[in-house]
Enzyme design. Structure first.
Site, PDB file in Angstrom:
ATOM      1  N   ASN A  42       0.974  -1.016   0.120  1.00 37.47           N
ATOM      2  CA  ASN A  42      -0.034  -0.005   0.016  1.00 37.47           C
ATOM      3  C   ASN A  42       0.960   1.238  -0.088  1.00 37.47           C
ATOM      4  OD1 ASN A  42      -1.775   1.995   0.389  1.00 37.47           O
ATOM      5  ND2 ASN A  42      -2.557   1.276   2.465  1.00 37.47           N
ATOM      6  N   TRP A  43       0.981   1.904  -1.262  1.00 35.43           N
ATOM      7  CA  TRP A  43       2.006   2.903  -1.441  1.00 35.43           C
ATOM      8  C   TRP A  43       1.219   4.180  -0.722  1.00 35.43           C
ATOM      9  CZ3 TRP A  43       4.523   2.621  -6.982  1.00 35.43           C
ATOM     10  CH2 TRP A  43       5.373   1.687  -6.870  1.00 35.43           C
ATOM     11  N   LYS A  44       0.141   4.063  -0.278  1.00 37.07           N
ATOM     12  CA  LYS A  44      -0.493   5.505   0.211  1.00 37.07           C
ATOM     13  C   LYS A  44      -0.255   6.695  -0.633  1.00 37.07           C
ATOM     14  CE  LYS A  44      -0.190   3.113   4.414  1.00 37.07           C
ATOM     15  NZ  LYS A  44      -0.185   3.513   6.170  1.00 37.07           N
ATOM     16  N   HIS A  48      -9.725   1.027   5.063  1.00 33.90           N
ATOM     17  CA  HIS A  48      -8.388   1.356   5.639  1.00 33.90           C
ATOM     18  C   HIS A  48      -8.589   2.519   6.680  1.00 33.90           C
ATOM     19  CE1 HIS A  48      -4.420   2.611   6.301  1.00 33.90           C
ATOM     20  NE2 HIS A  48      -4.042   1.493   5.792  1.00 33.90           N
ATOM     21  N   GLU A  89      -6.983   4.677   7.600  1.00 35.08           N
ATOM     22  CA  GLU A  89      -6.686   6.080   7.310  1.00 35.08           C
ATOM     23  C   GLU A  89      -7.850   6.817   6.670  1.00 35.08           C
ATOM     24  OE1 GLU A  89      -2.872   5.687   5.423  1.00 35.08           O
ATOM     25  OE2 GLU A  89      -2.066   5.226   7.521  1.00 35.08           O
ATOM     26  N   GLU A 145      -5.671  -4.864  10.564  1.00 35.45           N
ATOM     27  CA  GLU A 145      -4.601  -3.636  10.852  1.00 35.45           C
ATOM     28  C   GLU A 145      -4.908  -2.893  12.004  1.00 35.45           C
ATOM     29  OE1 GLU A 145      -2.543  -2.554   6.896  1.00 35.45           O
ATOM     30  OE2 GLU A 145      -4.216  -1.293   7.314  1.00 35.45           O
ATOM     31  N   GLY A 170       2.173   2.629  10.815  1.00 37.47           N
ATOM     32  CA  GLY A 170       3.172   3.547  10.693  1.00 37.47           C
ATOM     33  C   GLY A 170       3.818   4.098  11.966  1.00 37.47           C
ATOM     34  N   SER A 202       3.124  -1.804  10.390  1.00 35.40           N
ATOM     35  CA  SER A 202       4.696  -1.760  10.578  1.00 35.40           C
ATOM     36  C   SER A 202       5.468  -3.128  10.388  1.00 35.40           C
ATOM     37  CB  SER A 202       5.166  -1.219  12.168  1.00 35.40           C
ATOM     38  OG  SER A 202       4.506   0.137  12.349  1.00 35.40           O
ATOM     39  N   GLY A 239       2.799  -1.095   4.182  1.00 39.70           N
ATOM     40  CA  GLY A 239       2.765   0.470   3.716  1.00 39.70           C
ATOM     41  C   GLY A 239       4.475   0.753   3.968  1.00 39.70           C
ATOM     42  N   GLY A 240       4.840   1.439   4.708  1.00 36.17           N
ATOM     43  CA  GLY A 240       6.342   2.377   4.502  1.00 36.17           C
ATOM     44  C   GLY A 240       7.136   1.092   4.010  1.00 36.17           C
TER      45      GLY A 240
HETATM   46  P1  PGA Z   1       2.438   0.410   7.679  1.00 40.41           P
HETATM   47  O1  PGA Z   1       1.223   0.598   6.996  1.00 40.41           O
HETATM   48  O2  PGA Z   1       3.082  -0.874   7.188  1.00 40.41           O
HETATM   49  O3  PGA Z   1       3.305   1.592   7.151  1.00 40.41           O
HETATM   50  O4  PGA Z   1       2.306   0.538   9.034  1.00 40.41           O
HETATM   51  C1  PGA Z   1       0.310  -0.515   6.747  1.00 40.41           C
HETATM   52  C2  PGA Z   1      -1.034  -0.029   6.230  1.00 40.41           C
HETATM   53  O5  PGA Z   1      -1.567   1.142   6.545  1.00 40.41           O
HETATM   54  O6  PGA Z   1      -1.539  -0.611   5.309  1.00 40.41           O
END
Ligand code: PGA
Length: 251
Positions: free
Chosen positions: A9-11, A93, A95, A165, A171, A211, A232-233
């Site tokens: 997930n590149w966001k 998600h 976010e 999640e 994050g 994470s 994500g990251g």
């Molecule tokens: P993260 O994000 O790996 O940066 O914690 C995961 C996600 O939000 O899908």
């Protein structure tokens, strides 16, 4: 047997001009692994990446509009995504749930729109730190599932993937312990068996997200009920992402 899936997930990261190279590196570095890889870039990158999908590599979108077409400024429909060879859509998600107060109302409609168009859904759920501290995490996730799938009568485990999640792990560098994640994944499997059937509980792929890094992925992957990760990251660094993916390469 559930086929492992590791999704990026590149966001809101990566420039369009960098997207193809980055995604292609991920594709090449993971090409010998026996699992599915999904990369979900921002919408603006999808057309540039639509030649990448292959036998182990698929494209994902980070959102979709529930309507088919029409006067919905800024909306992107399921058919537009399919036209760009997108196969997966991330829905629910945290976010988005946090930033858009109406999101919860739209989630069931977005899921329905994807299933009607034969797009696969990566549905996200998970509790906040306050909820976990008050030992309400199972109630909370159960309520999310109950309301987001209230009207879904049949479960299709090919097209529905769940990502657990915990918000406090996204994050933040904090990860759920493998045991905490496994416990929740088992809870979700039980929920699927109760609401749908035995097969839904056994065949649905449930991913962990929050994470995930190369350094913690193998202990998470060693759990029986964790079928992959939503990353994500760490998905922005191809070598790191490939190292995570290798942990789920269970030939
Ligand atoms: P993260 O994000 O790996 O940066 O914690 C995961 C996600 O939000 O899908």
């Amino acid at each position: 047997m559930r086929r492992s899936l590791v999704a990026a997930n590149w966001k809101m990261n990566v420039l369009p001009s960098e997207a193809f190279r980055l995604a292609n590196s991920i594709k090449l570095l993971t090409s010998n692994l026996n699992l599915e890889i999904v990369v979900a870039p921002p919408y603006t990158h999808l057309a540039l990446m639509s030649h990448l999908p292959g036998h182990h590599f698929s494209l994902g979108a980070q959102n979709v509009h529930p309507e088919k077409a029409g006067a919905f400024t800024s909306g992107i429909s399921t058919e537009m995504l399919k036209d760009l060879k997108v196969e997966y859509v991330i829905i629910g998600h945290s976010e988005r749930r946090e930033a858009y107060p109406n999101e919860s109302l739209l989630i069931p409609r977005k899921i329905e729109a994807c299933l009607n168009s034969n797009l696969k859904v990566i549905y996200c759920c998970g509790e906040s730190i306050e909820t976990r501290k008050s030992h309400e995490e199972f109630n909370f996730v159960g309520n999310q599932l109950n309301s987001d799938f209230l009207n879904l009568e049949q479960w299709n485990s090919n097209n529905l993937i769940i990502a657990y999640e915990p918000i406090w792990a996204i994050g933040t560098g904090l990860t759920a312990t493998p045991e905490q994640a496994e416990e929740m994944h088992l809870f979700i499997r039980r929920w699927l068996k109760n609401k749908y059937d035995q097969k839904a509980g056994e065949n649905t792929r449930i991913l962990y997200g929050g994470s995930v890094k190369a350094s913690n992925a193998s202990s998470i992957a060693s759990m029986d009920n964790i079928d992959g990760a939503l990353v994500g990251g760490a998905s922005l660094i191809p070598e790191e992402f490939a190292a995570i993916a290798r942990c789920w390469d269970k030939a």
